[in-house]
Design an enzyme around this catalytic site. Structure first.
Site, PDB file in Angstrom:
ATOM      1  N   TYR A  98       0.847  -1.197   0.000  1.00 17.05           N
ATOM      2  CA  TYR A  98       0.000   0.000   0.000  1.00 17.05           C
ATOM      3  C   TYR A  98       0.884   1.251   0.000  1.00 17.05           C
ATOM      4  CZ  TYR A  98      -4.416   2.430   0.863  1.00 17.05           C
ATOM      5  OH  TYR A  98      -5.533   3.223   0.747  1.00 17.05           O
ATOM      6  N   ARG A 220     -19.701  -7.097 -13.649  1.00 11.81           N
ATOM      7  CA  ARG A 220     -19.262  -8.290 -14.370  1.00 11.81           C
ATOM      8  C   ARG A 220     -20.427  -9.276 -14.488  1.00 11.81           C
ATOM      9  NH1 ARG A 220     -14.100  -9.518 -10.642  1.00 11.81           N
ATOM     10  NH2 ARG A 220     -15.635  -8.822  -9.129  1.00 11.81           N
TER      11      ARG A 220
END
Lengths: 379, 379
Positions: A98, A220
């Site tokens: 991160y 999706r």
């Protein structure tokens, strides 16, 4: 970038791995019991926390340990954590991938809801029993209790569902800011987004509906497609279509009934982001806030030059840090979102609640596709 | 988008092919002699022009023809063209792939220098002998003479080299606007650009140097590399490096002596644009003004989210149209660039001069890689 100076919760820094620290002391002053204070723990002084001392897969690096709490200073709060989500950013932070990383030893978790137990003598705007959420990332919410500066948290209303409060500070705030700060949107305008079933996506649908905006929501394909479409429409989605359908020629018929998008919100990248660009209005803006596909956004020169499309990013952590000198804007945003929850305009997110000791179940689920949001419950 | 209303030179429109027009009359009122006025031409009324009636390869569609000029109205100018560059955008316009396309029959060429021959009775800010350049794209500069509204052109100083004046209105203006309008640049800041040897790239180097900016200039590897590096450095380039060298790890040493770029100028796209992004400063801007590689700009989510990089486009034609309601800003920019030429801060571009009848030589060269700018010379 303005960073807070805070003796307990140190500001996170990029490349924080280069910092040298005593290994067994946390930035909030708490310490790992079993190493340094074994035998001295009491109910007040110690709590369970999910600790890591190096980066890697959570199975290898994350451990449930007892840590000692520091005394409550004049400007501090002692807080009992009630619930803390497991987000993909938390996993990335454990892996060390991160953008910001806390110093070791670190406690996992950036988001969560706590209840104030004890208030320092100089703190006048909090009382025992108040609900609070962290201001900044890196708080370390995966623990039973914490002592922190009163300014490290902001209040959240107690008359909304606990799960709403525990998940209000990151995803709905991200949706709120992107809709308010980009694209100069007016009622009747259109927003297009991919990953529309994500926690941010669902908040976008609801907040946009409240602003009088139309939303085109890309998801999706999946087995329970109709069920998901119905769910997102019930939240206020104008249109819900699959990535595959968006690429078909007949999709242009969409724009007979709905304006072309002035704002696109992208959390996927790759072809999915490219498909959004193809449908945007002249002079519109694409904001990227995630990169699930781990592929760059492919931006055609013509979209930039001839359609004057602007491509930029948004990171809630950075926005909060930019507004840390005066917490009033953050507090006002959280209060407004809580009011939306109260009015039924922002629903309780679909969450799977996991008892704190079963944290591995939540972490496993967060790394799987199509999984719902998992929240660690401390009581 | 504000478009001019002009009875002679009609504003170009997207998808202009759908307009219905009489086939043998130009938007400026001139007509093709051989079709409609054969035998009527005189020295005053007719001139040679490079005409096309359909889109395609220039070998197939472009022809040198005699066209009749309309009478000079009260607000008009009659202009003798002196020189007109052949730019890639002109070729795209012939092919029908450019964002704006003139109605048929059309005269090729968007840029060029003319000398005023005759002035309408109500025109008070131009006189015979003045040098002028077109304001807008689609002027049709590949011709010996033209009659147009006085407001369709702006003056350019006669005391600068003819080739500087003929090439001032597009490429140096593009460089000037990108440096002035993006990235909020201050002396000491850095600009990085690819295609640094292009006409825009060379203008960027020189104008940036005048503004006290450092430039990192990326070029493709080539046989005469040292010669080109020396040439760009003589224009004021701080650094000149190849695309290949930019990808080597040791390139990070660059940023010990020079600040990371706050502005990147991209006319290539694809990997070349991606390589620029990798070196940019937090909060910086990439402006795309071309797409030579014909590949999209691949923008990583992390660059957008964590480095807050803004990706946008610039199109000189659109900027001019946005400023068409008041020509003072365009005139001021051209005057300032002419002053830079006069002071030696903006050199005469390296051009190959081609006699007007040999136009095919210039068009062939413009479609070849590594070719210099070619300019049609009308006298």
């Amino acid at each position: 970038m303005k960073l807070r100076t805070c003796p307990r919760l140190q500001p996170l820094k990029e490349s924080i791995r280069f910092l040298t620290r005593k290994p067994a002391q946390f930035s909030d002053g708490s310490r790992i019991c079993k190493r340094t204070f074994a035998g001295h723990t009491t109910a007040q002084q110690a709590c369970d926390a999910l600790v890591y001392n190096r980066h890697g897969h959570y199975d290898d690096v994350l451990q449930l340990e007892k840590v000692l709490l520091p005394p409550v200073g004049d400007e501090d709060l002692r807080i009992k954590m009630l619930a803390a989500p497991v987000n993909p950013a938390d996993i990335n932070m454990l892996q060390g991938t991160y953008a910001i990383l806390p110093p070791f030893p670190a406690v996992g978790g950036n988001e969560g809801l706590g209840e104030v137990l004890e208030v320092g003598s100089k703190v006048c705007d909090a009382k025992p029993g108040d609900w609070v959420i962290p201001v900044d990332a890196g708080f370390g919410t995966w623990r039973m209790e914490v002592v922190c500066k009163a300014t490290d948290v902001i209040p959240v209303a107690k008359d909304i569902p606990l799960l709403s409060a525990a998940t209000l500070g990151v995803n709905p705030c991200t949706a709120y800011r992107m809709l308010k700060d980009f694209g100069n949107l007016k009622p009747g305008d259109t927003v297009i987004q991919n990953g529309a079933n994500s926690a941010v996506g669902q908040a976008v649908i609801q907040i946009a509906a409240g602003m009088g905006l139309s939303t085109i929501n890309i998801i999706r394909d999946r087995p329970n497609l109709k069920e998901l479409k119905d769910k997102l429409k019930s939240l206020g989605a104008s249109l819900v279509i699959t990535e595959e359908a968006l690429q078909k020629p007949e999709v242009t018929n969409l724009f007979k009934d709905i304006r072309r998008p002035k704002l696109a919100l992208n959390c996927v990248g790759g072809h999915s982001a490219g498909n959004l660009l193809a449908h945007m209005e002249y002079g519109s803006t694409m904001v990227t806030y995630g990169g699930m596909a781990k592929k760059p956004v492919p931006v055609p020169a013509k979209a930039l030059i001839f359609k004057d499309i602007n491509v930029c990013g948004f990171w809630m952590t950075q926005w909060k840090r930019n507004n840390m000198h005066d917490l009033s804007e953050i507090k006002a945003m959280v209060a407004e979102l809580a009011e939306m929850v109260r009015r039924g305009q922002l629903s309780v997110p679909t969450c799977t609640q996991v008892p704190f000791p079963d944290y591995k179940v939540a972490l496993d689920a967060t790394t799987r596709a199509y999984s719902s949001k998992h929240v660690l419950m401390m009581e």
